[in-house]
Scaffold this active site. Structure first.
Site, PDB file in Angstrom:
ATOM      1  N   SER A   1       0.836  -1.206   0.000  1.00 13.60           N
ATOM      2  CA  SER A   1       0.000   0.000   0.000  1.00 13.60           C
ATOM      3  C   SER A   1       0.869   1.254   0.000  1.00 13.60           C
ATOM      4  O   SER A   1       1.994   1.243   0.507  1.00 13.60           O
ATOM      5  CB  SER A   1      -0.877   0.018   1.244  1.00 13.60           C
TER       6      SER A   1
ATOM      7  N   TYR B   1      -1.351  -0.528  10.043  1.00  7.43           N
ATOM      8  CA  TYR B   1      -1.419  -0.895   8.623  1.00  7.43           C
ATOM      9  C   TYR B   1      -0.138  -0.465   7.899  1.00  7.43           C
ATOM     10  O   TYR B   1       0.432  -1.221   7.108  1.00  7.43           O
ATOM     11  CB  TYR B   1      -2.652  -0.212   8.040  1.00  7.43           C
TER      12      TYR B   1
HETATM   13  P1  NAP Z   1     -11.389  -6.070   0.535  1.00  4.39           P
HETATM   14  O1  NAP Z   1     -12.307  -5.694  -0.578  1.00  4.39           O
HETATM   15  O2  NAP Z   1     -11.729  -5.722   1.939  1.00  4.39           O
HETATM   16  O3  NAP Z   1     -11.107  -7.659   0.418  1.00  4.39           O
HETATM   17  C1  NAP Z   1     -10.266  -8.267   1.340  1.00  4.39           C
HETATM   18  C2  NAP Z   1     -10.001  -9.668   0.891  1.00  4.39           C
HETATM   19  O4  NAP Z   1      -9.051 -10.260   1.799  1.00  4.39           O
HETATM   20  C3  NAP Z   1     -11.235 -10.564   0.928  1.00  4.39           C
HETATM   21  O5  NAP Z   1     -11.149 -11.466  -0.141  1.00  4.39           O
HETATM   22  C4  NAP Z   1     -11.097 -11.291   2.266  1.00  4.39           C
HETATM   23  O6  NAP Z   1     -11.738 -12.555   2.315  1.00  4.39           O
HETATM   24  C5  NAP Z   1      -9.600 -11.472   2.320  1.00  4.39           C
HETATM   25  N1  NAP Z   1      -9.062 -11.696   3.664  1.00  4.39           N
HETATM   26  C6  NAP Z   1      -9.077 -10.853   4.729  1.00  4.39           C
HETATM   27  N2  NAP Z   1      -8.484 -11.432   5.790  1.00  4.39           N
HETATM   28  C7  NAP Z   1      -8.092 -12.665   5.395  1.00  4.39           C
HETATM   29  C8  NAP Z   1      -7.446 -13.758   6.027  1.00  4.39           C
HETATM   30  N3  NAP Z   1      -7.060 -13.684   7.317  1.00  4.39           N
HETATM   31  N4  NAP Z   1      -7.211 -14.889   5.314  1.00  4.39           N
HETATM   32  C9  NAP Z   1      -7.586 -14.972   4.010  1.00  4.39           C
HETATM   33  N5  NAP Z   1      -8.213 -13.982   3.352  1.00  4.39           N
HETATM   34  C10 NAP Z   1      -8.462 -12.845   4.043  1.00  4.39           C
HETATM   35  O7  NAP Z   1      -9.930  -5.464   0.310  1.00  4.39           O
HETATM   36  P2  NAP Z   1      -9.235  -4.822  -0.992  1.00  4.39           P
HETATM   37  O8  NAP Z   1      -9.486  -3.368  -0.978  1.00  4.39           O
HETATM   38  O9  NAP Z   1      -9.529  -5.635  -2.181  1.00  4.39           O
HETATM   39  O10 NAP Z   1      -7.709  -5.032  -0.571  1.00  4.39           O
HETATM   40  C11 NAP Z   1      -6.891  -6.078  -1.062  1.00  4.39           C
HETATM   41  C12 NAP Z   1      -5.452  -5.781  -0.673  1.00  4.39           C
HETATM   42  O11 NAP Z   1      -5.086  -4.515  -1.233  1.00  4.39           O
HETATM   43  C13 NAP Z   1      -5.213  -5.679   0.828  1.00  4.39           C
HETATM   44  O12 NAP Z   1      -3.972  -6.232   1.154  1.00  4.39           O
HETATM   45  C14 NAP Z   1      -5.201  -4.179   1.067  1.00  4.39           C
HETATM   46  O13 NAP Z   1      -4.461  -3.849   2.207  1.00  4.39           O
HETATM   47  C15 NAP Z   1      -4.561  -3.693  -0.202  1.00  4.39           C
HETATM   48  N6  NAP Z   1      -4.836  -2.291  -0.519  1.00  4.39           N
HETATM   49  C16 NAP Z   1      -6.093  -1.857  -0.784  1.00  4.39           C
HETATM   50  C17 NAP Z   1      -6.298  -0.518  -1.088  1.00  4.39           C
HETATM   51  C18 NAP Z   1      -7.653   0.052  -1.424  1.00  4.39           C
HETATM   52  O14 NAP Z   1      -7.759   1.271  -1.598  1.00  4.39           O
HETATM   53  N7  NAP Z   1      -8.688  -0.744  -1.529  1.00  4.39           N
HETATM   54  C19 NAP Z   1      -5.218   0.363  -1.107  1.00  4.39           C
HETATM   55  C20 NAP Z   1      -3.942  -0.114  -0.830  1.00  4.39           C
HETATM   56  C21 NAP Z   1      -3.763  -1.443  -0.548  1.00  4.39           C
HETATM   57  P3  NAP Z   1     -13.306 -12.712   2.757  1.00  4.39           P
HETATM   58  O15 NAP Z   1     -14.102 -12.195   1.574  1.00  4.39           O
HETATM   59  O16 NAP Z   1     -13.476 -14.170   2.970  1.00  4.39           O
HETATM   60  O17 NAP Z   1     -13.491 -11.876   3.967  1.00  4.39           O
END
Ligand code: NAP
Length: 242
Positions: free
Chosen positions: A140, A153
């Site tokens: 991130s 985070y």
């Molecule tokens: P999201 O929509 O909240 O989805 C999170 C995903 O992670 C879901 O598939 C969830 O599974 C899974 N997950 C959470 N905890 C887990 C665990 N302990 N074991 C296995 N799976 C787990 O998040 P996102 O925005 O797509 O983010 C994905 C990645 O990108 C993350 O690492 C986040 O930190 C990073 N990121 C996101 C952003 C942003 O703006 N969105 C920015 C920078 C970085 P379930 O569906 O089963 O709960």
């Protein structure tokens, strides 16, 4: 058909990565923690895109769970190769450090940082024996610049960036690259509730990114042609560096 494992593939960025890797010809192992319905939707989407894959549920923060389920999958499929690992699963639990509870610190570090370690270690020997691999860690902007309200985070993601550089040096000669992709604000469940209009004013491109735009960078790093890029972090943030 060679395989790719995407953690947190049930929603958001992980889902888009699953579809991307499937379109590149990979059989995708879609990991998720608890949301089986959405994980099944990811399988349907990647099949609609002409690909194939299966669900592989485990909690990335639980090493016994990983050893059991991912270990069992590897044992049951001795001829299959997992060529690509995308460590994408992550959570956030924001708050100012002065008010931060132990659980907030531990849960976020546990999922992002420990999760990276447990899952990658489980697959390393497999990749080393194959003498080929692409490991891509979704980190991130917070891990690069630090974000107020996100000491947990930011620490977790900065930790993964450090580990990415170190592991790249350990296994480069075995044909395995290790890189990271650092998204800025991407439209997913994680950023729901943020004031997109207000925040977009800070972003040079003037909008949140789409999960597919992150998946595109992951697909690039996962390609065979990206063999000479390792230990690198690619930002996908619409120009928002500070
Ligand atoms: P999201 O929509 O909240 O989805 C999170 C995903 O992670 C879901 O598939 C969830 O599974 C899974 N997950 C959470 N905890 C887990 C665990 N302990 N074991 C296995 N799976 C787990 O998040 P996102 O925005 O797509 O983010 C994905 C990645 O990108 C993350 O690492 C986040 O930190 C990073 N990121 C996101 C952003 C942003 O703006 N969105 C920015 C920078 C970085 P379930 O569906 O089963 O709960």
């Amino acid at each position: 058909m060679n395989c790719a494992l995407v953690t947190g593939g049930s929603r958001g960025i992980g889902r888009a990565i699953c579809v991307k890797l499937a379109s590149m010809g990979y059989y995708v192992l879609v990991n998720y923690k608890g949301n089986e319905t959405e994980a099944a939707n990811t399988i349907a989407l990647l099949k609609a895109a002409g690909g194939d894959g299966e669900l592989l549920q485990f909690d990335v923060g639980k090493k016994e769970d990983i050893a059991q389920k991912l270990g069992a999958w590897l044992e049951a499929h001795p001829t299959k190769k997992i060529e690509v690992l995308v460590n994408n699963a992550g959570i956030k639990d924001d708050g100012l450090m002065v008010f931060m509870k132990d659980e907030q610190w531990e849960d976020v570090l546990h999922t992002s940082l420990d999760g990276f370690f447990y899952v990658t270690r489980q697959l390393l020997n497999h990749m080393l024996l194959n003498r080929y691999g692409r490991i891509i860690n979704v980190v991130s902007l917070s891990g690069l610049k630090g974000m107020a309200g996100q000491t947990n985070y930011s620490a977790a993601k900065a930790g993964v960036i450090g580990a990415t550089k170190a592991l790249a040096q350990e296994i480069g000669r075995r044909g395995i690259t290790v890189n990271a992709v650092a998204p800025g604000f991407i439209r997913t469940d994680m950023t729901e509730g943020l004031d997109e209009k207000e925040l977009s004013n800070l972003i040079p491109v003037r909008r949140f990114g789409q999960p597919e735009e992150v998946a595109h960078a992951v697909g690039f790093l996962a390609s065979r042609e990206a063999a000479y890029i390792t230990g690198e972090t690619i930002s996908v943030n619409g120009g928002l560096y500070s």
